[in-house]
Motif scaffolding. Sequence first.
Motif, mmCIF file in Angstrom:
data_model
loop_
_atom_site.group_PDB
_atom_site.id
_atom_site.type_symbol
_atom_site.label_atom_id
_atom_site.label_comp_id
_atom_site.label_asym_id
_atom_site.label_seq_id
_atom_site.Cartn_x
_atom_site.Cartn_y
_atom_site.Cartn_z
ATOM 1 N N UNK A 28 0.723 -1.229 -0.143
ATOM 2 C CA UNK A 28 0.017 -0.100 0.036
ATOM 3 C C UNK A 28 0.822 1.129 0.015
ATOM 4 N N UNK A 29 1.778 1.109 0.722
ATOM 5 C CA UNK A 29 2.659 2.397 0.973
ATOM 6 C C UNK A 29 3.377 2.679 -0.410
ATOM 7 N N UNK A 30 4.098 1.661 -0.951
ATOM 8 C CA UNK A 30 4.778 1.699 -2.343
ATOM 9 C C UNK A 30 3.824 2.203 -3.508
ATOM 10 N N UNK A 31 2.596 1.792 -3.319
ATOM 11 C CA UNK A 31 1.462 2.164 -4.284
ATOM 12 C C UNK A 31 1.317 3.617 -4.178
ATOM 13 N N UNK A 32 0.945 3.943 -3.169
ATOM 14 C CA UNK A 32 0.713 5.466 -3.035
ATOM 15 C C UNK A 32 1.828 6.170 -3.164
ATOM 16 N N UNK A 33 2.962 5.948 -2.884
ATOM 17 C CA UNK A 33 4.020 6.748 -3.254
ATOM 18 C C UNK A 33 4.264 6.845 -4.622
ATOM 19 N N UNK A 34 4.300 5.649 -5.358
ATOM 20 C CA UNK A 34 4.429 5.872 -6.877
ATOM 21 C C UNK A 34 3.117 6.747 -7.488
ATOM 22 N N UNK A 35 1.846 6.474 -6.981
ATOM 23 C CA UNK A 35 0.905 7.585 -7.498
ATOM 24 C C UNK A 35 1.237 9.164 -7.278
ATOM 25 N N UNK A 36 1.674 9.385 -6.012
ATOM 26 C CA UNK A 36 2.279 10.694 -5.926
ATOM 27 C C UNK A 36 3.619 11.123 -6.760
ATOM 28 N N UNK A 37 4.377 10.325 -6.924
ATOM 29 C CA UNK A 37 5.536 10.268 -7.841
ATOM 30 C C UNK A 37 4.977 10.687 -9.240
ATOM 31 N N UNK A 38 4.012 9.957 -9.794
ATOM 32 C CA UNK A 38 3.458 10.126 -11.216
ATOM 33 C C UNK A 38 2.845 11.668 -11.039
ATOM 34 N N UNK A 39 1.837 11.935 -10.008
ATOM 35 C CA UNK A 39 0.930 13.121 -10.099
ATOM 36 C C UNK A 39 1.912 14.211 -9.914
ATOM 37 N N UNK A 40 2.857 14.275 -9.253
ATOM 38 C CA UNK A 40 3.834 15.740 -8.921
ATOM 39 C C UNK A 40 4.771 15.649 -9.821
ATOM 40 N N UNK A 41 5.525 14.634 -10.344
ATOM 41 C CA UNK A 41 6.443 15.016 -11.492
ATOM 42 C C UNK A 41 5.983 14.926 -12.859
#
Length: 450
Positions: A28-41
Amino acid sequence: MTNNLLDNLINSLFVAVKRYNSNIDECISITLSIIYLIFTKKKDLFLSISIKDESSLLEYEEAHDYIFDFLYNELYINYVNEELIYYLVHNLKNFSKIMDFTKSDIRNSIDHLFKEKVHEFGASTKITNGNTQNLMVEIAKKINPQGPFIDLAVGFGSILSNFNTGEIWGNDINPKMICIARAYLYFCFEDIEYESLINDIRLKDSIDSLDVSKYKKGVFIFDPPMGDMRQVPEEWYNNIKFNEILKFKKQNIKLPSEVLFLLSFLLNSQKEDYFIGLFPESILTRNNKEYSNLKQYLLPNSLLAVIKVPTGHLLLIGKNSENLYEKYPKIPVLNINSELNSKQLDFITDKITSQNYDYEDFYNILPDEPGSEYRQIGMKNYNKDFAQMFAYKIYDRAEASILNELQIPQILFYEDKIRTNPKEIFELIKKNENKIQAAFSFINNIMSEF
């Protein structure tokens, strides 16, 4: 309402991550972090990892280092493995459409993911029941609309996500939960920066080190994993107040974590701070020494209200205060039997948190005639609906017998307040005439034998 395309993208990302990691917290933590990475970068990210050929080793290494450094150094994900990084370098573009959605869309789809995967969560990743969570949040907002609201076991951050105003803080001892809460709360609030969440959502043990609010009327909220036995912190045995509460004569005692959270609040919070905590019902019914002494302290000094929620747990609302007899002479104990709509929820929380604490208002909940107040909160048949919604009892804090008598009401305490007119009584008798006649005949036959 969620978007099917976004739901599918996020679920597919979660499934891909899970292929490389079996731990649900980490997935869950890796999935949400990747979503954040995609959304912000956004587009810069996908230009930097535009891999067309595996032989392009330099580009692969740059992309690998970029993703790894971002997850490891910026989001503190230190459990991502090489196989997953390799997969992301070559497949992240498949999830690029995530960046086209709004924060609100993504938050809704993350909620959908949580709901879909909840059966896989362990005790440390559980989410507070929605109706109970709403009750905790609404009471906190009534107590102090501006906060701060401090979640001592933040978990996914689901409780804090409901506070759209006021300052929020959160602690947890699980670093994976901290990563999840920061990423999730980023998508819950439109104007929040991730950097501020790093400061406000902290890896910290709320039992060993409770943050003291710099504001009066801070509201401390907690729903930790229940029944998790932990050692009482060694330094507490030298605390005068701790010994006043539990009257311990020996050390090396273990207590459930939820009790330790409550004790940490009582020992470390400021005067006028409040707590809202979820507990097993045994917090008031167990009679061993520790629980009896705790209850003996809470009733005169801290406890403002008790609510049994539909999950069977108790919600305790209290305050860091002393000798509440004068200002808060009554303690209401409620048993809420069903989910409340927003107006009913507002009605209940307003009664509990009323600034004059006139708990006698509860006795007026069922007046002789239904008034506009009851129609406004969605009660067509006000007697029946309120009877099914909750039962309550009000205790006098000053009575010595309260220590033994404080119980959760299972049936209506105010039955004699319900009025039935003669026409209703006649209709009730007529409707049950056959049953009454059968019962009368049965009793008559028995009596004839004597």
